[in-house]
Write a protein that holds these residues in place. Sequence first.
Motif, mmCIF file in Angstrom:
data_model
loop_
_atom_site.group_PDB
_atom_site.id
_atom_site.type_symbol
_atom_site.label_atom_id
_atom_site.label_comp_id
_atom_site.label_asym_id
_atom_site.label_seq_id
_atom_site.Cartn_x
_atom_site.Cartn_y
_atom_site.Cartn_z
ATOM 1 N N LEU A 150 0.832 -1.204 0.000
ATOM 2 C CA LEU A 150 0.000 0.000 0.000
ATOM 3 C C LEU A 150 0.867 1.255 0.000
ATOM 4 C CD1 LEU A 150 -2.913 1.224 0.322
ATOM 5 C CD2 LEU A 150 -2.477 1.172 2.803
ATOM 6 N N GLY A 151 0.610 2.133 -0.957
ATOM 7 C CA GLY A 151 1.268 3.428 -0.979
ATOM 8 C C GLY A 151 0.394 4.470 -0.305
ATOM 9 N N VAL A 152 1.016 5.423 0.398
ATOM 10 C CA VAL A 152 0.274 6.486 1.081
ATOM 11 C C VAL A 152 1.027 7.797 0.900
ATOM 12 C CG1 VAL A 152 -0.880 7.193 3.200
ATOM 13 C CG2 VAL A 152 -0.385 4.771 2.828
ATOM 14 N N ILE A 153 0.307 8.870 0.571
ATOM 15 C CA ILE A 153 0.961 10.162 0.366
ATOM 16 C C ILE A 153 1.351 10.790 1.705
ATOM 17 C CG2 ILE A 153 -0.142 10.601 -1.858
ATOM 18 C CD1 ILE A 153 -2.127 12.412 -0.437
ATOM 19 N N PRO A 154 2.377 11.659 1.728
ATOM 20 C CA PRO A 154 2.889 12.218 2.991
ATOM 21 C C PRO A 154 1.885 13.073 3.757
ATOM 22 C CG PRO A 154 4.496 12.492 1.230
ATOM 23 C CD PRO A 154 3.232 12.023 0.584
ATOM 24 N N SER A 155 0.935 13.710 3.067
ATOM 25 C CA SER A 155 -0.026 14.559 3.775
ATOM 26 C C SER A 155 -1.187 13.754 4.355
ATOM 27 C CB SER A 155 -0.579 15.646 2.838
ATOM 28 O OG SER A 155 -1.294 15.081 1.752
ATOM 29 N N GLU A 157 5.540 5.269 1.747
ATOM 30 C CA GLU A 157 5.138 6.666 1.676
ATOM 31 C C GLU A 157 5.826 7.321 0.493
ATOM 32 O OE1 GLU A 157 4.551 9.909 5.088
ATOM 33 O OE2 GLU A 157 6.662 9.665 4.544
ATOM 34 N N GLY A 158 5.090 8.134 -0.237
ATOM 35 C CA GLY A 158 5.679 8.811 -1.381
ATOM 36 C C GLY A 158 4.721 9.819 -1.977
ATOM 37 N N LEU A 159 5.246 10.675 -2.847
ATOM 38 C CA LEU A 159 4.411 11.645 -3.532
ATOM 39 C C LEU A 159 3.464 10.933 -4.498
ATOM 40 C CD1 LEU A 159 7.027 14.451 -4.320
ATOM 41 C CD2 LEU A 159 5.472 14.265 -2.366
ATOM 42 N N THR A 160 2.358 11.573 -4.787
ATOM 43 C CA THR A 160 1.304 10.935 -5.584
ATOM 44 C C THR A 160 1.838 10.405 -6.909
ATOM 45 O OG1 THR A 160 -0.286 12.467 -4.600
ATOM 46 C CG2 THR A 160 -1.005 11.238 -6.529
ATOM 47 N N ARG A 161 2.590 11.215 -7.612
ATOM 48 C CA ARG A 161 3.068 10.805 -8.936
ATOM 49 C C ARG A 161 3.895 9.537 -8.873
ATOM 50 N NH1 ARG A 161 6.360 14.611 -13.299
ATOM 51 N NH2 ARG A 161 6.584 13.009 -14.915
ATOM 52 N N SER A 162 4.824 9.458 -7.913
ATOM 53 C CA SER A 162 5.680 8.272 -7.817
ATOM 54 C C SER A 162 4.885 7.051 -7.387
ATOM 55 C CB SER A 162 6.837 8.520 -6.852
ATOM 56 O OG SER A 162 6.369 8.699 -5.525
ATOM 57 N N ALA A 205 4.427 3.565 -9.581
ATOM 58 C CA ALA A 205 4.700 2.245 -9.016
ATOM 59 C C ALA A 205 3.465 1.350 -9.110
ATOM 60 C CB ALA A 205 5.141 2.380 -7.563
ATOM 61 N N LEU A 206 2.303 1.940 -8.967
ATOM 62 C CA LEU A 206 1.058 1.187 -9.064
ATOM 63 C C LEU A 206 0.869 0.651 -10.479
ATOM 64 C CD1 LEU A 206 -1.380 0.429 -7.305
ATOM 65 C CD2 LEU A 206 -2.469 2.566 -7.999
ATOM 66 N N ARG A 207 1.078 1.487 -11.465
ATOM 67 C CA ARG A 207 0.889 1.077 -12.864
ATOM 68 C C ARG A 207 1.918 0.037 -13.299
ATOM 69 N NH1 ARG A 207 -0.256 6.921 -13.440
ATOM 70 N NH2 ARG A 207 -2.482 7.147 -13.921
ATOM 71 N N SER A 208 3.124 0.110 -12.732
ATOM 72 C CA SER A 208 4.186 -0.831 -13.125
ATOM 73 C C SER A 208 4.176 -2.114 -12.300
ATOM 74 C CB SER A 208 5.550 -0.162 -12.995
ATOM 75 O OG SER A 208 5.858 0.116 -11.640
ATOM 76 N N GLY A 209 3.279 -2.217 -11.315
ATOM 77 C CA GLY A 209 3.204 -3.423 -10.505
ATOM 78 C C GLY A 209 4.009 -3.374 -9.230
ATOM 79 N N GLY A 210 4.649 -2.245 -8.931
ATOM 80 C CA GLY A 210 5.432 -2.140 -7.711
ATOM 81 C C GLY A 210 4.590 -1.961 -6.463
ATOM 82 N N LEU A 211 3.352 -1.509 -6.631
ATOM 83 C CA LEU A 211 2.393 -1.378 -5.540
ATOM 84 C C LEU A 211 1.081 -2.027 -5.941
ATOM 85 C CD1 LEU A 211 2.868 2.358 -4.402
ATOM 86 C CD2 LEU A 211 3.580 0.316 -3.139
ATOM 87 N N ASP A 212 0.301 -2.412 -4.947
ATOM 88 C CA ASP A 212 -1.009 -2.994 -5.219
ATOM 89 C C ASP A 212 -2.120 -1.950 -5.178
ATOM 90 O OD1 ASP A 212 -0.027 -5.718 -5.352
ATOM 91 O OD2 ASP A 212 0.240 -5.587 -3.181
ATOM 92 N N ALA A 213 -2.032 -1.023 -4.243
ATOM 93 C CA ALA A 213 -3.047 0.018 -4.080
ATOM 94 C C ALA A 213 -2.370 1.234 -3.469
ATOM 95 C CB ALA A 213 -4.185 -0.470 -3.197
ATOM 96 N N ALA A 214 -3.060 2.370 -3.537
ATOM 97 C CA ALA A 214 -2.498 3.601 -2.977
ATOM 98 C C ALA A 214 -3.606 4.442 -2.371
ATOM 99 C CB ALA A 214 -1.745 4.394 -4.041
ATOM 100 N N LEU A 215 -3.295 5.052 -1.247
ATOM 101 C CA LEU A 215 -4.208 5.964 -0.571
ATOM 102 C C LEU A 215 -3.734 7.379 -0.888
ATOM 103 C CD1 LEU A 215 -6.565 6.424 1.341
ATOM 104 C CD2 LEU A 215 -5.014 6.078 3.264
ATOM 105 N N ILE A 216 -4.531 8.101 -1.681
ATOM 106 C CA ILE A 216 -4.123 9.411 -2.169
ATOM 107 C C ILE A 216 -5.241 10.424 -1.897
ATOM 108 C CG2 ILE A 216 -2.741 8.327 -3.979
ATOM 109 C CD1 ILE A 216 -4.950 9.330 -5.964
ATOM 110 N N ALA A 217 -5.030 11.646 -2.369
ATOM 111 C CA ALA A 217 -6.053 12.685 -2.293
ATOM 112 C C ALA A 217 -6.472 13.077 -3.697
ATOM 113 C CB ALA A 217 -5.521 13.899 -1.532
ATOM 114 N N ALA A 218 -7.761 13.225 -3.887
ATOM 115 C CA ALA A 218 -8.318 13.601 -5.178
ATOM 116 C C ALA A 218 -8.841 15.030 -5.105
ATOM 117 C CB ALA A 218 -9.438 12.617 -5.545
#
Length: 243
Positions: free
Chosen positions: A34-39, A65-70, A74-87
Amino acid sequence: EAVTRRAKAIIGLVEELAEHVAEAVRPLTTPLRLGVIPSVAPFILPKVIPSLRATYPELHLFVREGLTRSLLEALRSGGLDAALIAAPYPLEGLDCEILGDDPFHLAVPLDHPFANRETVELGELRSETLLLLEAGHCLREHVIAAIGLRDLPEAGDVRAASIMTLVQMVEFGMGVTLLPDIAVEAGATRGARLRLLPCADARAKRSLALVWRTGAARRRDYLLLADHLRDHCLPHRAVKAEA
């Protein structure tokens, strides 16, 4: 480069097949990256990790933890399964579940003219020195979009990499900022000598969202995770998915 990106996405889907078989029998029992943005990360992970361990004890959760773009790369390339971001954020090739709204609060020094006000209009901030996170943070773009101006009187000699730094800058009288409610609720301003005001504008918010690759084999897992986050970590702001 295009072939490499496509190949990584295909490999990621193939690697998911075994996990998909296990998920069909017992959901949320296989490793989940799981990826999560710093904010968001420091304010929600203290709730997410223990609640997931209690509800899904067989789940092996890995957090990045990482910025949304990174994270989305990673999600599109298979490095992550899901990400918690802000829309809002461009989400081509990804599925998205909105979890809930995250309103903004205006933070001002105690001696600021707004400090004795009950509320503030976003348009009034256009003449203020606005403190923002550095480029690359989606919160920066959300704040700018909410105010409705691209050319803001930003503190040019100041750049912050975290919400906690923004809080300190406001306390020192260097300007004003908009803070997400999730950070205020978690105590980001506790002990700081500043004043928080609600913003009387429907645009003064962002949305929290869980995203994953379109067509992912573990879609059921991600929907369950989204429901868990709404019910256990964001109950008072949750937006239920449509049936």
